[in-house]
Design a protein around this motif. Sequence first.
Motif, PDB file in Angstrom:
ATOM      1  N   ALA A  87       0.807  -1.300   0.026  1.00 35.34           N
ATOM      2  CA  ALA A  87       0.005  -0.029   0.024  1.00 35.34           C
ATOM      3  C   ALA A  87       0.877   1.338  -0.018  1.00 35.34           C
ATOM      4  O   ALA A  87       0.444   2.109  -0.525  1.00 35.34           O
ATOM      5  N   ARG A 143       1.083   3.925  -3.210  1.00 32.56           N
ATOM      6  CA  ARG A 143       0.790   5.599  -2.861  1.00 32.56           C
ATOM      7  C   ARG A 143       2.066   6.291  -3.576  1.00 32.56           C
ATOM      8  O   ARG A 143       1.794   7.201  -4.092  1.00 32.56           O
ATOM      9  N   ALA A 196     -10.730  -0.117  -2.286  1.00 31.59           N
ATOM     10  CA  ALA A 196      -9.176  -0.238  -2.056  1.00 31.59           C
ATOM     11  C   ALA A 196      -9.083  -1.670  -1.720  1.00 31.59           C
ATOM     12  O   ALA A 196      -7.929  -2.204  -2.068  1.00 31.59           O
ATOM     13  N   GLY A 211      -5.967  -3.843  -3.692  1.00 33.05           N
ATOM     14  CA  GLY A 211      -5.259  -4.733  -2.953  1.00 33.05           C
ATOM     15  C   GLY A 211      -5.072  -6.390  -3.614  1.00 33.05           C
ATOM     16  O   GLY A 211      -4.067  -6.634  -4.047  1.00 33.05           O
ATOM     17  N   PHE A 226      -4.311  -4.091   3.319  1.00 30.07           N
ATOM     18  CA  PHE A 226      -3.729  -3.168   2.154  1.00 30.07           C
ATOM     19  C   PHE A 226      -4.698  -1.778   2.320  1.00 30.07           C
ATOM     20  O   PHE A 226      -4.320  -0.547   2.182  1.00 30.07           O
ATOM     21  N   PHE A 249      -3.663   1.962   2.608  1.00 30.48           N
ATOM     22  CA  PHE A 249      -3.711   2.672   1.581  1.00 30.48           C
ATOM     23  C   PHE A 249      -4.658   4.099   1.752  1.00 30.48           C
ATOM     24  O   PHE A 249      -4.322   4.985   1.412  1.00 30.48           O
TER      25      PHE A 249
END
Length: 389
Positions: free
Chosen positions: A162, A166, A234, A238, A260, A264
């Motif tokens: 994660a 980013r 999200a 993942g 994750f 995130f």
Amino acid sequence: MSTREAGQLHLLPDGDLAATELGRGAFDAARLTQARRLAGMTKKAVADRIGVSAVAVGQWEAGTASPRPDNVDALAWVLDVPVAFLAAGRPYARLDAADAHFRSLRRTPVGQRDKAISFTEQVWELTYALEKRVRLPSVDLPGFSAGEVEQTDFPTDPVAAARALRQHWGLGTRRISRMVRTMEQHGIIVTLVPFAGTATASVDAFSTSKLPRPIVVLTPDRADDVYRHRFSAAHELGHLLMHSDCLPGDTQQEREADLFAAEFLTPQAQITPLLPSRLDFAKLGELSAQWGVSVDSLLRRCKEVGAVSEATYRRAHQRLAALRSSGLFAHEPVDSYPGEKPALLRSAFEVAESHGFTLKDLAAELRITLPRLRLLLGQGDTRPELKLV
């Protein structure tokens, strides 16, 4: 219209098509299976409706026998598809139920999983048709290439993955203001439609990286709570990034996808100093609005960093339920957050439409009905920047 044309199809009347394409042996057994699954019908149910045996339908789907033209007409009517849908000759990306990340096999009936898979196949076909005319964002998912994900240098630990994603997407440590739009901007196809009618909720969100573009299917039952919806998106991201080998319903993969999503959406290094040192729902409510995550998610964060004990965590959830029943911490629907509603496919069509390509043209190319096409396109409020090709 400045597009790359690739054999634009104009449908003949059904009877003419059955007498020409299908009459020359162009019946596509796989399309019958797809249509049947989209209709949510068993082979026996189809057979009973058109007055043949289930064995005959099975033979048609297996390709060991072909239906007569009158049976093709009957199949099209019962399955609510144009006769042309059952003809061969257009791109078809086959997907197996084992190629998608379903959260719970026990909760999702086989028939609904089949319908979900066939729906996803159609989403890819729609995407393919639009990409011939409109340049969509390139897929920017580390390790993904042509329907496969292979991680070499990218972390596989959910928290590290994660953080790395980013950084790769240039998101820094700030709040992700529009989760779904961010995914679309990096070439991931996201949909939010009731593809299985009232039974859609039994499927839950799922995703696949086994097609030429990663696809995430979000379900409207979670759209009444924008924070839950964002977490679902999200979570599926993942899966796409970490789990090239789908193990539908696997508890370890589901837990990793949750870890994750939490990292995130709320990076631990940033959220931990902001969490209250003792249970404080007012403070958690403020953080919920600031970071776009649910109070439930923040409570889990409190437990993870040791701010609250397991017993306090359980009591807090009971207290939260009571507060919600009294009108506090009410869920907000996704409709109020345009950036959380998928818009890429609809926007792509609107770009093509502005240059003369109509819904009727697109339905004809896909050989589906207009209502089906409208369902596939879904609803979008904003228009990502797209270019004709």
